[in-house]
Design a protein around this motif. Structure first.
Motif, PDB file in Angstrom:
ATOM      1  N   UNK A   1       0.398 -42.774 -26.677  1.00  0.00           N
ATOM      2  CA  UNK A   1       0.450 -42.908 -25.226  1.00  0.00           C
ATOM      3  C   UNK A   1      -0.918 -42.799 -24.557  1.00  0.00           C
ATOM      4  N   UNK A   2      -1.797 -41.974 -25.083  1.00  0.00           N
ATOM      5  CA  UNK A   2      -3.104 -41.761 -24.441  1.00  0.00           C
ATOM      6  C   UNK A   2      -4.223 -42.612 -25.027  1.00  0.00           C
TER       7      UNK A   2
ATOM      8  N   UNK B   1     -20.419 -39.288 -24.676  1.00  0.00           N
ATOM      9  CA  UNK B   1     -19.152 -39.640 -25.290  1.00  0.00           C
ATOM     10  C   UNK B   1     -18.767 -41.080 -24.991  1.00  0.00           C
ATOM     11  N   UNK B   2     -17.881 -41.618 -25.793  1.00  0.00           N
ATOM     12  CA  UNK B   2     -17.375 -42.959 -25.576  1.00  0.00           C
ATOM     13  C   UNK B   2     -15.986 -42.918 -24.948  1.00  0.00           C
ATOM     14  N   UNK B   3     -15.801 -43.814 -23.979  1.00  0.00           N
ATOM     15  CA  UNK B   3     -14.483 -44.061 -23.400  1.00  0.00           C
ATOM     16  C   UNK B   3     -13.976 -45.350 -24.010  1.00  0.00           C
ATOM     17  N   UNK B   4     -12.714 -45.356 -24.459  1.00  0.00           N
ATOM     18  CA  UNK B   4     -12.173 -46.520 -25.152  1.00  0.00           C
ATOM     19  C   UNK B   4     -11.068 -47.182 -24.365  1.00  0.00           C
ATOM     20  N   UNK B   5     -10.941 -48.496 -24.586  1.00  0.00           N
ATOM     21  CA  UNK B   5      -9.768 -49.212 -24.109  1.00  0.00           C
ATOM     22  C   UNK B   5      -8.591 -48.875 -25.003  1.00  0.00           C
ATOM     23  N   UNK B   6      -7.419 -49.362 -24.610  1.00  0.00           N
ATOM     24  CA  UNK B   6      -6.202 -49.057 -25.361  1.00  0.00           C
ATOM     25  C   UNK B   6      -6.079 -49.901 -26.638  1.00  0.00           C
TER      26      UNK B   6
ATOM     27  N   UNK C   1      -6.417 -39.446 -31.036  1.00  0.00           N
ATOM     28  CA  UNK C   1      -5.772 -40.727 -30.801  1.00  0.00           C
ATOM     29  C   UNK C   1      -4.261 -40.561 -30.861  1.00  0.00           C
TER      30      UNK C   1
ATOM     31  N   UNK D   1      -7.307 -43.484 -27.580  1.00  0.00           N
ATOM     32  CA  UNK D   1      -8.373 -42.714 -28.217  1.00  0.00           C
ATOM     33  C   UNK D   1      -9.168 -41.991 -27.131  1.00  0.00           C
TER      34      UNK D   1
ATOM     35  N   UNK E   1     -11.962 -38.849 -26.055  1.00  0.00           N
ATOM     36  CA  UNK E   1     -13.044 -37.952 -26.455  1.00  0.00           C
ATOM     37  C   UNK E   1     -12.666 -36.502 -26.168  1.00  0.00           C
TER      38      UNK E   1
ATOM     39  N   UNK F   1     -10.912 -52.362 -30.654  1.00  0.00           N
ATOM     40  CA  UNK F   1     -11.131 -51.432 -29.560  1.00  0.00           C
ATOM     41  C   UNK F   1     -12.518 -51.636 -28.975  1.00  0.00           C
TER      42      UNK F   1
END
Lengths: 114, 114
Positions: A40-41, B101-106, A37, A43, A45, B88
């Motif tokens: 800028x990017x 895997x999980x993709x997360x929002x900002x 985490x 969180x 995986x 999140x």
């Protein structure tokens, strides 16, 4: 408390160095996931292990590697560190190799590269 | 790859007010997860939604997955200072079964003013 432990909590090191982050999953969980985490990017995986075997790979740099040991704890190795590697590193665990199933996150390791 | 967009990015509300956070996916959602994070700490699992139209509640927090399964909302009723943090949304990185895997929002940063 999620039951996932991570050590160390904080790590400060210099560019070019190598560090190892450790994660112990919840009791009985066979899957371990690593996330990075940054401001800028967000969180992201990195990699998943299930019962000692690599299961899925995400945005993990070649300078980074991970492994899961027979006792199911996992280590994330970061080498040739750069300033941009400064971030919070989380591991998460759950019982299964695939979803949908919630992942339980550890408290994180804050890495600062100077 | 799947992308999650959260809105608003930040929110400041008076204690006692209701609020809604949205999470919109670029692809159909097969598993949508809501987490809460205190600054610099680990993620706390709130809820998981799978079916279109599904709605779950925990204490004063309600999450819903819309029928078309590309958007989820998180609603907090009568907000309290303890609700402050970063919310999140995360989704399974692959479609259908076999996702890992999980993709997360900002994230959405929520501040509650007493």
């Amino acid at each position: 408390d999620s039951g996932v432990t991570q050590t160390p909590k904080h790590l400060i090191t210099a560019t070019g160095q190598r560090v190892t982050l450790r994660c112990s999953p919840r009791s009985g969980d066979l899957s371990v996931y690593w996330y990075q985490q940054s401001l800028d990017q967000g969180l992201q995986f990195l990699i998943q292990y299930y019962n000692g075997e690599e299961r899925a790979k995400g945005n993990i740099l070649e300078r980074f590697s991970a492994q899961q040991f027979p006792d199911l704890h996992s280590e994330l190795n970061l080498s040739s560190l750069e300033l941009g590697d400064s971030a919070l590193y989380f591991c998460a665990s759950n019982p299964f190799p695939e979803g949908p199933y919630e992942q339980y996150f550890g408290p994180g390791t804050r890495l600062t590269v100077t | 790859s799947q992308e999650l967009e959260q809105s608003p990015q930040s929110l400041i509300v008076q204690e006692g007010k209701n609020l809604t956070i949205n999470c919109t996916s670029s692809k159909t959602l097969y598993g949508l997860y809501w987490y809460k994070q205190k600054y610099g700490e680990g993620l706390i699992f709130l809820m998981m939604l799978q079916k279109g139209g599904e709605e779950k509640s925990h204490e004063k927090i309600t999450a819903k997955l819309d029928e078309k399964k590309q958007q989820s909302s998180l609603h907090i009723t009568a907000s309290q200072p303890s609700h402050a943090g970063i919310y999140l949304c995360g989704a399974d990185g692959n479609s259908g079964a076999g996702s890992y895997q999980l993709t997360f929002g900002k994230g959405t940063k929520l501040s509650v003013i007493p």
